[in-house]
Motif scaffolding. Sequence first.
Motif, PDB file in Angstrom:
ATOM      1  N   ILE A 240     -26.610 -25.869  67.077  1.00 45.10           N
ATOM      2  CA  ILE A 240     -26.002 -27.133  67.485  1.00 45.10           C
ATOM      3  C   ILE A 240     -25.147 -27.668  66.340  1.00 45.10           C
ATOM      4  O   ILE A 240     -25.605 -27.763  65.204  1.00 45.10           O
ATOM      5  CB  ILE A 240     -27.093 -28.135  67.899  1.00 45.10           C
TER       6      ILE A 240
ATOM      7  N   THR B 143     -26.159 -35.879  78.457  1.00 43.24           N
ATOM      8  CA  THR B 143     -26.124 -35.532  77.033  1.00 43.24           C
ATOM      9  C   THR B 143     -25.086 -34.445  76.844  1.00 43.24           C
ATOM     10  O   THR B 143     -25.004 -33.515  77.651  1.00 43.24           O
ATOM     11  CB  THR B 143     -27.500 -35.016  76.558  1.00 43.24           C
ATOM     12  N   SER B 144     -24.311 -34.544  75.780  1.00 41.40           N
ATOM     13  CA  SER B 144     -23.338 -33.500  75.473  1.00 41.40           C
ATOM     14  C   SER B 144     -23.407 -33.176  73.988  1.00 41.40           C
ATOM     15  O   SER B 144     -23.771 -34.017  73.165  1.00 41.40           O
ATOM     16  CB  SER B 144     -21.925 -33.936  75.867  1.00 41.40           C
ATOM     17  N   PHE B 145     -23.077 -31.932  73.674  1.00 44.68           N
ATOM     18  CA  PHE B 145     -23.040 -31.480  72.288  1.00 44.68           C
ATOM     19  C   PHE B 145     -22.230 -30.195  72.186  1.00 44.68           C
ATOM     20  O   PHE B 145     -21.936 -29.555  73.191  1.00 44.68           O
ATOM     21  CB  PHE B 145     -24.450 -31.278  71.717  1.00 44.68           C
TER      22      PHE B 145
ATOM     23  N   PRO C 183     -26.860 -34.265  69.506  1.00 46.43           N
ATOM     24  CA  PRO C 183     -26.434 -34.535  70.878  1.00 46.43           C
ATOM     25  C   PRO C 183     -26.167 -36.016  71.120  1.00 46.43           C
ATOM     26  O   PRO C 183     -26.800 -36.884  70.521  1.00 46.43           O
ATOM     27  CB  PRO C 183     -27.631 -34.062  71.712  1.00 46.43           C
TER      28      PRO C 183
END
Length: 123
Positions: free
Chosen positions: A13, A29-31, A17
């Motif tokens: 990651i 949620t986005s990442f 997030p």
Amino acid sequence: MSGINKVMLVGHIGKNPNLRYLEDHVAVTSFELVTAETVVKNGIKSEHFEWHHVVMWRTMAEQAALKLKKGRLVCVEGRLQTRSFEDKAGVKKHITEIVAQHFRVLGKDRDTQKGQNRPDNLA
């Protein structure tokens, strides 16, 4: 004729997030997830990094926001989706993202990419 739209990624990651709530309290949620591929060209070994935008919805979005953090190794399964939107300047943009259907944290907290070869913005 039907087809298959299936993606499986294992990567780290890029930053924590981002959890937010839309109308009717729907969680999203986005990442960014980075994957690395070792390439050998003319006997020279190098790594190629690819960045992927991941989106998670509802309960999975809330779980991801609690469990995932920058640097963690994670496996994400889902499907590709391309969508269009207008930015603040009114310019039409397109984005292809992975809409996650499952995720699994791999390794332990101490297994984040400390001391490993990685993109600078993952440090």
